[in-house]
Design an enzyme around this catalytic site. Structure first.
Site, PDB file in Angstrom:
ATOM      1  N   ARG A  31       0.876  -1.311   0.088  1.00 56.92           N
ATOM      2  CA  ARG A  31       0.358   0.007   0.337  1.00 56.92           C
ATOM      3  C   ARG A  31       0.786   1.330   0.340  1.00 56.92           C
ATOM      4  O   ARG A  31       1.583   0.971   0.422  1.00 56.92           O
ATOM      5  CB  ARG A  31      -0.814  -0.219   1.616  1.00 56.92           C
ATOM      6  CG  ARG A  31      -1.408   1.259   1.340  1.00 56.92           C
ATOM      7  CD  ARG A  31      -3.125   0.769   1.070  1.00 56.92           C
ATOM      8  NE  ARG A  31      -3.702   1.592   0.652  1.00 56.92           N
ATOM      9  CZ  ARG A  31      -4.866   1.723   0.419  1.00 56.92           C
ATOM     10  NH1 ARG A  31      -4.700   1.764  -1.223  1.00 56.92           N
ATOM     11  NH2 ARG A  31      -6.051   2.880   0.502  1.00 56.92           N
TER      12      ARG A  31
ATOM     13  N   SER B 116      -8.198   0.610   2.626  1.00 58.45           N
ATOM     14  CA  SER B 116      -8.498   0.752   1.912  1.00 58.45           C
ATOM     15  C   SER B 116      -9.654  -0.402   2.156  1.00 58.45           C
ATOM     16  O   SER B 116      -9.635  -1.120   3.202  1.00 58.45           O
ATOM     17  CB  SER B 116      -6.920  -0.301   1.623  1.00 58.45           C
ATOM     18  OG  SER B 116      -7.881  -0.846  -0.559  1.00 58.45           O
TER      19      SER B 116
ATOM     20  N   THR C  51      -8.607   0.640  -9.334  1.00 62.35           N
ATOM     21  CA  THR C  51      -7.954  -0.844  -8.901  1.00 62.35           C
ATOM     22  C   THR C  51      -8.449  -1.603  -9.592  1.00 62.35           C
ATOM     23  O   THR C  51      -8.994  -1.824 -10.721  1.00 62.35           O
ATOM     24  CB  THR C  51      -9.044  -0.453  -7.703  1.00 62.35           C
ATOM     25  OG1 THR C  51      -8.679   0.664  -6.856  1.00 62.35           O
ATOM     26  CG2 THR C  51      -8.409  -1.466  -7.191  1.00 62.35           C
TER      27      THR C  51
ATOM     28  N   THR D 257      -3.924  -0.644  -7.044  1.00 65.90           N
ATOM     29  CA  THR D 257      -4.692   0.101  -7.241  1.00 65.90           C
ATOM     30  C   THR D 257      -3.840   1.340  -7.920  1.00 65.90           C
ATOM     31  O   THR D 257      -2.230   1.959  -7.401  1.00 65.90           O
ATOM     32  CB  THR D 257      -5.975   1.049  -6.096  1.00 65.90           C
ATOM     33  OG1 THR D 257      -6.681   1.590  -6.283  1.00 65.90           O
ATOM     34  CG2 THR D 257      -5.395   1.002  -5.264  1.00 65.90           C
TER      35      THR D 257
ATOM     36  N   GLY E  34     -13.224  -1.451  -6.854  1.00 65.80           N
ATOM     37  CA  GLY E  34     -14.673  -0.581  -6.995  1.00 65.80           C
ATOM     38  C   GLY E  34     -15.024   0.122  -5.007  1.00 65.80           C
ATOM     39  O   GLY E  34     -16.055   0.452  -4.787  1.00 65.80           O
ATOM     40  N   GLY E  35     -14.272   0.774  -4.929  1.00 67.28           N
ATOM     41  CA  GLY E  35     -14.020   1.061  -3.341  1.00 67.28           C
ATOM     42  C   GLY E  35     -15.039   0.719  -2.434  1.00 67.28           C
ATOM     43  O   GLY E  35     -14.607  -0.657  -2.728  1.00 67.28           O
TER      44      GLY E  35
ATOM     45  N   ASN F 243      -6.324   4.278  -6.913  1.00 65.19           N
ATOM     46  CA  ASN F 243      -7.333   4.882  -6.248  1.00 65.19           C
ATOM     47  C   ASN F 243      -8.362   5.378  -7.295  1.00 65.19           C
ATOM     48  O   ASN F 243      -8.769   4.926  -7.812  1.00 65.19           O
ATOM     49  CB  ASN F 243      -6.782   6.082  -5.490  1.00 65.19           C
ATOM     50  CG  ASN F 243      -8.183   5.887  -4.528  1.00 65.19           C
ATOM     51  OD1 ASN F 243      -9.022   5.493  -4.273  1.00 65.19           O
ATOM     52  ND2 ASN F 243      -8.227   7.676  -3.784  1.00 65.19           N
TER      53      ASN F 243
ATOM     54  N   ASP G 131      -8.110   8.350   0.277  1.00 62.80           N
ATOM     55  CA  ASP G 131      -8.745   7.057   0.916  1.00 62.80           C
ATOM     56  C   ASP G 131      -7.981   7.272   2.407  1.00 62.80           C
ATOM     57  O   ASP G 131      -8.783   6.806   3.049  1.00 62.80           O
ATOM     58  CB  ASP G 131      -7.559   6.254   0.850  1.00 62.80           C
ATOM     59  CG  ASP G 131      -8.445   5.025  -0.329  1.00 62.80           C
ATOM     60  OD1 ASP G 131      -9.956   5.548  -0.618  1.00 62.80           O
ATOM     61  OD2 ASP G 131      -7.810   3.962  -0.645  1.00 62.80           O
TER      62      ASP G 131
HETATM   63  O1  DON Z   1      -7.763   1.030  -1.416  1.00 66.96           O
HETATM   64  C1  DON Z   1      -8.922   1.280  -2.220  1.00 66.96           C
HETATM   65  O2  DON Z   1      -9.754   0.661  -1.469  1.00 66.96           O
HETATM   66  C2  DON Z   1      -9.513   1.835  -3.033  1.00 66.96           C
HETATM   67  N1  DON Z   1      -8.185   3.222  -3.388  1.00 66.96           N
HETATM   68  C3  DON Z   1     -10.044   1.031  -4.185  1.00 66.96           C
HETATM   69  C4  DON Z   1      -9.894   2.505  -4.988  1.00 66.96           C
HETATM   70  C5  DON Z   1     -11.265   1.464  -6.811  1.00 66.96           C
HETATM   71  O3  DON Z   1     -11.072   0.461  -5.711  1.00 66.96           O
HETATM   72  C6  DON Z   1     -11.523   1.923  -7.504  1.00 66.96           C
HETATM   73  N2  DON Z   1     -12.497   1.046  -8.508  1.00 66.96           N
HETATM   74  N3  DON Z   1     -13.199   1.499  -8.942  1.00 66.96           N
END
Ligand code: DON
Length: 574
Positions: free
Chosen positions: A112, A457, A386, A404, A478-479, A406, A428
């Site tokens: 990370r 994350s 990501t 990712t 997908g955040g 982000n 984040d």
């Molecule tokens: O680490 C995380 O939770 C975010 N930076 C992930 C971002 C993400 O999945 C974007 N994609 N759609």
């Protein structure tokens, strides 16, 4: 299935990339970056790679065929994604890898990004208004954390079998000679053009000099190829020191960023202890903090385990309501208790304590919606764009790896002369207590910015075992929705008996405590929406968010691999 027949005439000739040209072994990879097909599903016996781009999946499987293991394939696939999938594949970002080796060893690798040494808790708060400026944490130089991907790759090399030069050469060749863009990638690049314009100090290769990108155009990335060559020849130092580090710092100086040579030199990937627990006779292995995913999946499956989920039926109002209430409670805990464990004492044991989780659901009412304003994080007493790849090899080694930048194309800032995009992972962190980040997630002290700290994350690369043998490899971007998509993928297979294809592609839903609403994908059934509304839930339809890659093992040896139909995601295997 999208087949690039239309662009076949553009192909100069089939390009056989020499994966070993750097060492002169001379084995040929049969990859044609000017003509490739997306495959969504396959059944296989020997090995498979499922990821966001067909070329990366093909390179990964060729590495397996050459005798590489799942880790070798993951490294090669990741590097090709950094070239062919610039929106999320990267060397300027970070990620997590969960692996389970055939000798029983479990690996949880944390690469990370970290906050630069000059970062401060209030660095995004406007002094005049007192409010956090999301533009600064999401776009441009100040949004970037110190990248971890290259350190992660070298930390995983100790489990690899093939020389690094073999693993990186396909990415170098594709960057140098180019590959054809899919329609989706061309559109994504074009729709980011203004943001690229705003956030760069030199003209990035992602802006077409004249007109707009279209499917079939060739993207050549010479600067990136040179950066990859420095990494090939000098190892991690080819990125964190020397020419590449200088280019990053020069870029920072031109754009008022704060990453320094020392930040880069000091970056370290870390091996962590994976979160491992049983669910209905399956063993789940997943990512610990600074991911919030593993703990939340543990909490949610344990809250669900005591209730007759299968009898409630798939995507019925009853089952969606139960899962939503479980998600609400887990995400309330996320906001309060999760952050980088090296900086904040994350109460891991307390959060997954069975009595605590039973108490957490004590006020659950199966006939009506709870209110997020009434659900607070539990008090815990104790003695955290990501892309994902799922890989299995012929020996049963499995890799689940999510990486990712982000947001899509990260900070939109390309390091001048080095050709790669920097992440916008600083968003984040909790830029200000209680203020939502780009995924609507809120946090406080646990996830406040501090120099050298990793931002919380949701990435949840996960492996499921049955009787100690690989059963499923799964993950998604997908955040904040990552965690609930992985949760639902596991439930869909374990409780509803689905095959990989259905578990990946059936509509997903998501609740994250705040905002107090259930997000549903467009194909979520209308009658279930109405029943949930009648129980007091607010339903919000959002575009498709998951891009799940799954391998499900059947009967111990054979497997089915499924790539999400929501993107250009593709499987390759044999
Ligand atoms: O680490 C995380 O939770 C975010 N930076 C992930 C971002 C993400 O999945 C974007 N994609 N759609």
């Amino acid at each position: 299935m999208v087949v690039f027949k239309k662009i076949a005439f553009l192909s100069f000739s089939v390009l056989f990339i020499n994966s070993s040209s750097a060492q002169g072994i001379g084995k040929k990879l049969k990859i044609n970056p000017f003509r490739y097909e997306i495959e969504k599903n396959l059944a296989g016996n020997n090995g498979a790679v499922v990821c966001a781009h067909p070329l990366a999946a093909q390179v990964g499987v060729d590495i397996l065929r050459q005798g590489g293991n799942a880790i070798d394939a993951a490294i090669a696939t990741q590097l090709v994604l950094a070239v062919v999938y610039p929106g999320a594949g990267n060397i300027g970002g970070g990620g997590f890898m969960v692996a389970r080796m055939s000798d029983g060893k479990t690996i949880a690798l944390d690469f990370r990004e970290t906050a630069p040494a000059a970062a401060t808790e209030d660095m995004y708060i406007n002094k005049k208004t007192g409010k956090a400026n999301a533009n600064l944490s999401q776009n441009g130089h100040l949004a970037a954390g110190v990248p971890g991907t290259v350190a992660g790759i070298f930390a995983s090399m100790k489990y690899a079998k093939l020389p690094f030069k073999t693993l990186i050469q396909p990415a170098i060749d594709i960057a140098e000679k180019g590959f054809v863009l899919s329609e989706r990638e061309a559109n994504n690049l074009d729709s980011t053009k203004k943001a690229f314009d705003r956030n760069n100090t030199t003209l990035p290769v992602f802006i077409k000099k004249k007109g707009w990108w279209k499917a079939g155009d060739t993207l050549i990335q010479k600067d990136l190829a040179n950066t990859l060559k420095r990494i090939r020849d000098q190892g991690a130092k080819g990125f964190y020191e020397g020419e590449t580090a200088k280019l990053i710092v020069n870029e920072m100086e031109r754009g008022a960023g704060i990453i320094t040579l020392n930040d880069l030199k000091n970056y370290k990937a870390k091996e962590r202890v994976a979160i491992a627990f049983d669910y209905k006779g399956y063993q789940i292995i997943t990512m610990p903090p600074p991911s919030s995913g593993g703990i939340l999946i543990d909490q949610m499956l344990k809250m669900l385990e005591q209730r007759p989920l299968a009898a409630y039926g798939f995507l019925t109002a009853k089952s969606v309501q139960l899962i939503t209430e479980v998600e609400r409670r887990a995400y309330a805990d996320r906001a309060e208790h999760l952050g980088d464990p090296d900086f904040y004492k994350v109460p891991i044991k307390g959060m997954v304590n069975p009595t605590y989780l039973t108490d957490r659901m004590a006020d659950y009412d199966s006939t009506k919606a709870s209110k997020s304003s009434d659900v607070k994080a539990g008090m815990i007493k104790e003695s955290e764009q990501t892309t994902h790849m799922s890989i299995i090899d012929k020996d049963g080694n499995c890799v689940s790896l999510t990486t990712t930048l982000n947001g899509s194309y990260g900070s939109k800032t390309v390091v001048g002369g080095a050709g790669f995009l920097l992440n916008n992972e600083m968003d984040d962190f909790s830029a200000q207590a209680g203020v939502p980040n780009m995924y609507g997630a809120i946090g406080g002290v646990a996830n406040a910015i501090a120099p050298g700290k990793r931002m919380l994350s949701s990435m949840s690369p996960t492996i499921v075992l049955k009787d100690g043998k690989p059963f499923m490899v799964v993950g998604t971007p997908g955040g904040t929705t990552i965690i609930t998509s992985v949760l639902q993928s596991i439930i869909d297979v374990v409780d509803y008996g689905m095959n990989a294809k259905d578990a990946v592609n059936k509509p997903k839903f998501h609740h994250q405590w705040q905002p107090d609403e259930i997000y549903v994908e467009n194909d979520f059934p209308q009658d279930v929406r109405q029943q949930l509304q009648a129980m007091g839930y607010k339903i919000v339809e959002r575009g498709a968010w998951s891009r799940t890659e799954m391998i499900k093992v059947i009967g111990g040896k054979k497997f089915e691999a499924a790539a999400d139909t929501r993107g250009d995601d593709s499987v390759a295997g044999y």
